[in-house]
Design an enzyme around this catalytic site. Structure first.
Site, PDB file in Angstrom:
ATOM      1  CB  THR A  23      73.547 -63.450 -46.464  1.00  0.00           C
ATOM      2  OG1 THR A  23      74.849 -63.017 -46.885  1.00  0.00           O
ATOM      3  CG2 THR A  23      72.659 -63.578 -47.679  1.00  0.00           C
ATOM      4  CE1 TYR A  44      81.724 -62.638 -41.773  1.00  0.00           C
ATOM      5  CE2 TYR A  44      79.698 -62.615 -40.510  1.00  0.00           C
ATOM      6  CZ  TYR A  44      80.370 -62.347 -41.678  1.00  0.00           C
ATOM      7  OH  TYR A  44      79.711 -61.793 -42.745  1.00  0.00           O
ATOM      8  CE  LYS A  88      80.886 -65.241 -44.298  1.00  0.00           C
ATOM      9  NZ  LYS A  88      79.449 -64.893 -44.184  1.00  0.00           N
TER      10      LYS A  88
END
Length: 296
Positions: free
Chosen positions: A52, A140, A168
């Protein structure tokens, strides 16, 4: 395995956008203001330079500058996790060391993308980063972007490393996540806003949320209700967030684009393009509904 939920970076983290000026330069003043506001509105920590945060199009120097600026804005008590993933192990190690020097408390490390290495190579890549630094790692797992899954068995082996402390999770595999949660002390953070509550309900640590850029209080309220034992209330609050979540995360536009459209936080960098007026209007309408209900 401990029975309590490990939460090395808190419970609600925002995957923060990276603000740019109108001419596309890094806007550190806007980043500092946004970070301060997110913490004031209930975010325990912040994740910088992630998906993001448009990490593929920010330079190494910009990444470090962002961490330093946000650290100065929020102080030492707020956990900062810095994205340092790349397709090159050497470069990832360099980014990891730079992030630690800039003030990050933890590192978000994605599986090497594009080259699609086998699991043994993915494991070696992540261990090389963990061995090179003195701060903890969040692994991640986002195969939809990298092209390679970090298998549950690989995560269980990585959990044996003292600096690999969290995941994550953007795998969309609740069974796999449950197996790793059951078999390790890894803190599992949901990276898919539509799955925050389901993952939390099976033992997750919390969330790393893109929607929290625009609605941090609403994101936190879901987990607060669950922790109070109000599972029906948590489900209701989760459902109330779904229209905004769908527009921000599940439509054709990436979260960086939709979050910036809502926050009016400057342009995105090419190859991304900004949201068109119709998409922006729909996003703002959904956000207005949350705001009117006092939930944003």
């Amino acid at each position: 395995m401990t029975t309590s939920r490990p939460r090395p970076f808190g419970r609600v983290l925002c995957a923060m956008i990276t603000p740019f000026t109108a001419d596309g330069a890094l806007d550190l003043d806007a980043a500092a203001r946004l970070a301060h506001g997110l913490v004031a509105d209930g975010c325990d920590g912040l994740v910088l330079n992630g998906t993001t945060g448009e990490s593929p199009t920010t330079s190494d120097a910009e990444k470090s500058a962002l961490v330093r600026a946000v650290r100065a804005a929020v102080g030492d008590g707020v956990p900062l996790v810095a994205g340092v993933g790349s397709a090159d192990t050497r470069h990832t190690v360099e980014l990891a060391r730079a992030a630690g020097s800039a003030g990050a408390d933890g590192l978000l490390v994605v599986a090497p993308y594009y080259s699609r290495p086998p699991q043994a190579a993915v494991e070696a890549h992540l261990k090389a980063v963990a061995d090179a630094v003195g701060i903890p790692l969040v692994v991640y797992d986002i195969p939809g972007r990298t092209g390679v899954r970090i298998a549950p068995e690989t995560l269980l082996r990585l959990a044996e490393h003292p600096r690999v402390v969290a995941v994550k999770d953007c795998s969309y595999d609740l069974l796999g996540a449950a197996k790793v949660i059951a078999g390790s002390d890894l803190a599992y953070y949901s990276g898919c806003d539509e799955l925050h509550l389901p993952l939390y309900a099976i033992g997750g640590a919390g969330c790393i949320s893109t929607v929290a850029n625009a609605a941090p209080r609403a994101v936190r309220a879901v987990l607060d209700a669950f922790d109070r034992g109000d599972t029906a209330g948590a489900a209701h609050l989760h459902q109330a967030l779904l229209p905004l979540t769908e527009l921000m995360m599940c439509a054709e536009l990436p979260g960086a684009v939709t979050a910036k459209a809502l926050l009016d936080a400057g342009p995105v960098r090419a190859p991304l393009q900004g949201a068109d007026p119709a998409a922006t209007a729909a996003l703002r309408a959904a956000h207005d509904v949350l705001t009117a209900a006092g939930r944003q």
